[in-house]
Design a protein around this motif. Structure first.
Motif, PDB file in Angstrom:
ATOM      1  N   ASP A   1       0.812  -1.209   0.000  1.00  0.00           N
ATOM      2  CA  ASP A   1       0.000   0.000   0.000  1.00  0.00           C
ATOM      3  C   ASP A   1       0.848   1.263   0.000  1.00  0.00           C
ATOM      4  N   ALA A   2       2.106   1.156   0.463  1.00  0.00           N
ATOM      5  CA  ALA A   2       2.977   2.328   0.485  1.00  0.00           C
ATOM      6  C   ALA A   2       3.355   2.768  -0.925  1.00  0.00           C
ATOM      7  N   PHE A   3       3.227   1.847  -1.886  1.00  0.00           N
ATOM      8  CA  PHE A   3       3.452   2.195  -3.276  1.00  0.00           C
ATOM      9  C   PHE A   3       2.112   2.542  -3.914  1.00  0.00           C
ATOM     10  N   TYR A   4       2.179   3.142  -5.086  1.00  0.00           N
ATOM     11  CA  TYR A   4       0.961   3.564  -5.765  1.00  0.00           C
ATOM     12  C   TYR A   4       0.072   2.373  -6.087  1.00  0.00           C
ATOM     13  N   GLN A   5      -1.194   2.458  -5.763  1.00  0.00           N
ATOM     14  CA  GLN A   5      -2.171   1.438  -6.093  1.00  0.00           C
ATOM     15  C   GLN A   5      -3.257   2.054  -6.959  1.00  0.00           C
ATOM     16  N   ALA A   6      -3.521   1.459  -8.132  1.00  0.00           N
ATOM     17  CA  ALA A   6      -4.505   2.003  -9.069  1.00  0.00           C
ATOM     18  C   ALA A   6      -5.894   1.475  -8.755  1.00  0.00           C
ATOM     19  N   TYR A   7      -6.379   1.746  -7.563  1.00  0.00           N
ATOM     20  CA  TYR A   7      -7.723   1.361  -7.190  1.00  0.00           C
ATOM     21  C   TYR A   7      -8.208   2.295  -6.104  1.00  0.00           C
ATOM     22  N   ASP A   8      -9.516   2.355  -5.880  1.00  0.00           N
ATOM     23  CA  ASP A   8     -10.066   3.092  -4.758  1.00  0.00           C
ATOM     24  C   ASP A   8     -11.467   2.577  -4.480  1.00  0.00           C
ATOM     25  N   GLN A   9     -12.095   3.144  -3.474  1.00  0.00           N
ATOM     26  CA  GLN A   9     -13.417   2.674  -3.086  1.00  0.00           C
ATOM     27  C   GLN A   9     -14.426   2.845  -4.203  1.00  0.00           C
ATOM     28  N   LEU A  10     -14.239   3.861  -5.026  1.00  0.00           N
ATOM     29  CA  LEU A  10     -15.160   4.074  -6.134  1.00  0.00           C
ATOM     30  C   LEU A  10     -15.196   2.863  -7.058  1.00  0.00           C
ATOM     31  N   ALA A  11     -14.025   2.259  -7.330  1.00  0.00           N
ATOM     32  CA  ALA A  11     -13.975   1.095  -8.214  1.00  0.00           C
ATOM     33  C   ALA A  11     -14.755  -0.068  -7.618  1.00  0.00           C
ATOM     34  N   ALA A  12     -14.577  -0.305  -6.319  1.00  0.00           N
ATOM     35  CA  ALA A  12     -15.298  -1.396  -5.670  1.00  0.00           C
ATOM     36  C   ALA A  12     -16.804  -1.136  -5.694  1.00  0.00           C
ATOM     37  N   ASP A  13     -17.196   0.110  -5.418  1.00  0.00           N
ATOM     38  CA  ASP A  13     -18.627   0.445  -5.432  1.00  0.00           C
ATOM     39  C   ASP A  13     -19.209   0.271  -6.829  1.00  0.00           C
ATOM     40  N   ALA A  14     -18.440   0.649  -7.851  1.00  0.00           N
ATOM     41  CA  ALA A  14     -18.922   0.529  -9.224  1.00  0.00           C
ATOM     42  C   ALA A  14     -19.143  -0.931  -9.601  1.00  0.00           C
ATOM     43  N   LEU A  15     -18.225  -1.820  -9.209  1.00  0.00           N
ATOM     44  CA  LEU A  15     -18.385  -3.228  -9.533  1.00  0.00           C
ATOM     45  C   LEU A  15     -19.558  -3.843  -8.773  1.00  0.00           C
ATOM     46  N   ARG A  16     -19.752  -3.412  -7.528  1.00  0.00           N
ATOM     47  CA  ARG A  16     -20.924  -3.905  -6.793  1.00  0.00           C
ATOM     48  C   ARG A  16     -22.206  -3.449  -7.467  1.00  0.00           C
ATOM     49  N   TRP A  17     -22.215  -2.205  -7.969  1.00  0.00           N
ATOM     50  CA  TRP A  17     -23.396  -1.696  -8.658  1.00  0.00           C
ATOM     51  C   TRP A  17     -23.660  -2.501  -9.925  1.00  0.00           C
ATOM     52  N   ILE A  18     -22.580  -2.844 -10.650  1.00  0.00           N
ATOM     53  CA  ILE A  18     -22.736  -3.662 -11.851  1.00  0.00           C
ATOM     54  C   ILE A  18     -23.355  -5.012 -11.500  1.00  0.00           C
ATOM     55  N   ALA A  19     -22.883  -5.614 -10.403  1.00  0.00           N
ATOM     56  CA  ALA A  19     -23.422  -6.910  -9.988  1.00  0.00           C
ATOM     57  C   ALA A  19     -24.899  -6.808  -9.622  1.00  0.00           C
ATOM     58  N   GLU A  20     -25.259  -5.760  -8.905  1.00  0.00           N
ATOM     59  CA  GLU A  20     -26.656  -5.582  -8.503  1.00  0.00           C
ATOM     60  C   GLU A  20     -27.541  -5.259  -9.704  1.00  0.00           C
ATOM     61  N   ALA A  21     -27.032  -4.385 -10.582  1.00  0.00           N
ATOM     62  CA  ALA A  21     -27.802  -4.005 -11.773  1.00  0.00           C
ATOM     63  C   ALA A  21     -27.964  -5.187 -12.715  1.00  0.00           C
ATOM     64  N   GLY A  22     -27.029  -6.116 -12.655  1.00  0.00           N
ATOM     65  CA  GLY A  22     -27.110  -7.294 -13.504  1.00  0.00           C
ATOM     66  C   GLY A  22     -28.063  -8.343 -13.001  1.00  0.00           C
ATOM     67  N   GLY A  23     -28.678  -8.080 -11.847  1.00  0.00           N
ATOM     68  CA  GLY A  23     -29.664  -9.006 -11.302  1.00  0.00           C
ATOM     69  C   GLY A  23     -29.224  -9.733 -10.056  1.00  0.00           C
ATOM     70  N   GLY A  24     -27.993  -9.497  -9.615  1.00  0.00           N
ATOM     71  CA  GLY A  24     -27.499 -10.171  -8.422  1.00  0.00           C
ATOM     72  C   GLY A  24     -27.253 -11.650  -8.673  1.00  0.00           C
ATOM     73  N   GLY A  25     -26.742 -12.345  -7.680  1.00  0.00           N
ATOM     74  CA  GLY A  25     -26.488 -13.776  -7.808  1.00  0.00           C
ATOM     75  C   GLY A  25     -25.553 -14.096  -8.963  1.00  0.00           C
ATOM     76  N   GLU A  26     -25.797 -15.237  -9.634  1.00  0.00           N
ATOM     77  CA  GLU A  26     -24.941 -15.653 -10.734  1.00  0.00           C
ATOM     78  C   GLU A  26     -24.993 -14.664 -11.893  1.00  0.00           C
ATOM     79  N   ALA A  27     -26.187 -14.113 -12.161  1.00  0.00           N
ATOM     80  CA  ALA A  27     -26.312 -13.143 -13.246  1.00  0.00           C
ATOM     81  C   ALA A  27     -25.476 -11.901 -12.960  1.00  0.00           C
ATOM     82  N   GLY A  28     -25.472 -11.451 -11.701  1.00  0.00           N
ATOM     83  CA  GLY A  28     -24.669 -10.296 -11.329  1.00  0.00           C
ATOM     84  C   GLY A  28     -23.183 -10.578 -11.433  1.00  0.00           C
ATOM     85  N   GLN A  29     -22.773 -11.786 -11.027  1.00  0.00           N
ATOM     86  CA  GLN A  29     -21.360 -12.147 -11.129  1.00  0.00           C
ATOM     87  C   GLN A  29     -20.917 -12.212 -12.590  1.00  0.00           C
ATOM     88  N   GLU A  30     -21.806 -12.694 -13.456  1.00  0.00           N
ATOM     89  CA  GLU A  30     -21.477 -12.745 -14.877  1.00  0.00           C
ATOM     90  C   GLU A  30     -21.367 -11.342 -15.466  1.00  0.00           C
TER      91      GLU A  30
END
Length: 282
Positions: free
Chosen positions: A104-133
């Motif tokens: 973490d002391a070095f540059y990391q190309a990620y942040d909470q926004l990225a995690a939130d965006a992927l969770r939103w994609i999973a939920e918008a995709g229908g959740g469960g297996e469909a969301g994971q796909e």
């Protein structure tokens, strides 16, 4: 580096500086050498003090002093070196690896926004297996675009050097990638292939939560190299290095199955290590 008072008066001395945070240990003045030690571990994977001394042109004693400081700050930890194949007598060598705080002391190309965006994609995709796909589809699209950047460099390389060309392209994007050639398992056999090692993952914390990123990256490697590849280990799953086995051109992929971990930098490999069983992230 901030110098703290020594002796009984250390805690009560007026104006005593606040101890450095883990990220601060890698910065400022004569901390530059300590930064080089940490960066060498990042680029080459878990390393012994002797390995670091040789790469950096320092004495082993000097390297150990810096390693002690990095360990005290929680940036590195020691472990026994994994050895594959036959090993001589005596205790295994000690190597030093970056901790999570060290990465973490070095540059990391990620942040909470990225995690939130992927969770939103999973939920918008229908959740469960469909969301994971849905997340997997996003990951494939992302790495396909990244792969398009690398395509030209790989097409210009000879077939036997494409893994090295891919490693150079990945390193330019912050993955600190190297290649280790794997000898054939038996004398007279065709070349055993190579291990593509990524010593840094800019999106490791996101990949811990969404393994589809690692899976999509592996698919793109296979497409770019024109052969079936095997992911042996990933930083997101707790391994020291992301390692992918690439068969030699025209060779069949390694048939070995089972559990195991990829060798770390500096480890001698006599045969391709077994494929690590995929673990579900915690």
């Amino acid at each position: 580096m901030r110098e703290l008072p020594e002796g009984p008066e250390a805690e009560s001395a007026p104006g005593s500086p606040v101890p450095a945070t883990p990220a601060e240990v890698l910065l400022d003045g004569h901390r530059a050498t300590r930064d080089r030690v940490a960066r060498s571990i990042l680029d080459h994977g878990p390393s012994s003090a002797a390995d670091l001394a040789g790469r950096l042109g320092l004495t082993s004693a000097a390297v150990r002093r810096h390693l002690d400081g990095l360990a005290a700050a929680g940036l590195v930890e020691s472990r026994e070196q994994r050895v594959y194949g036959s090993r001589g007598r005596g205790r295994p060598a000690k190597v030093f690896a970056l901790t999570e705080s060290g990465r973490d002391a070095f540059y990391q190309a990620y942040d909470q926004l990225a995690a939130d965006a992927l969770r939103w994609i999973a939920e918008a995709g229908g959740g469960g297996e469909a969301g994971q796909e849905a997340v997997a589809a996003f990951a494939r699209a992302r790495f396909n675009r990244q792969g398009e950047k690398y395509q030209g460099a790989l097409e210009q390389a000879a077939a036997e050097h494409r893994t090295e060309a891919l490693a150079e392209a990945l390193s330019a994007d912050g993955y600190a990638a190297t290649v280790r050639r794997v000898p054939a398992a038996t004398a007279g056999a065709s070349p055993g292939g190579a291990q593509l090692c990524q010593h840094h993952c800019p999106v490791v914390h996101i990949a811990e939560q969404f393994p589809q990123l690692c899976e999509a990256e592996t698919e793109v490697f296979s497409q770019l190299l024109g052969t079936h590849v095997q992911r042996l280990a990933t930083i997101a799953h707790g391994d020291g290095v992301c390692t992918t086995y690439v068969p030699a051109p025209g060779a069949a992929p390694s048939p070995r199955q089972g559990t195991g971990a990829a060798p770390t930098a500096g480890t001698t490999t006599e045969e391709p290590p077994a494929t690590s069983a995929r673990r579900s992230p915690a």
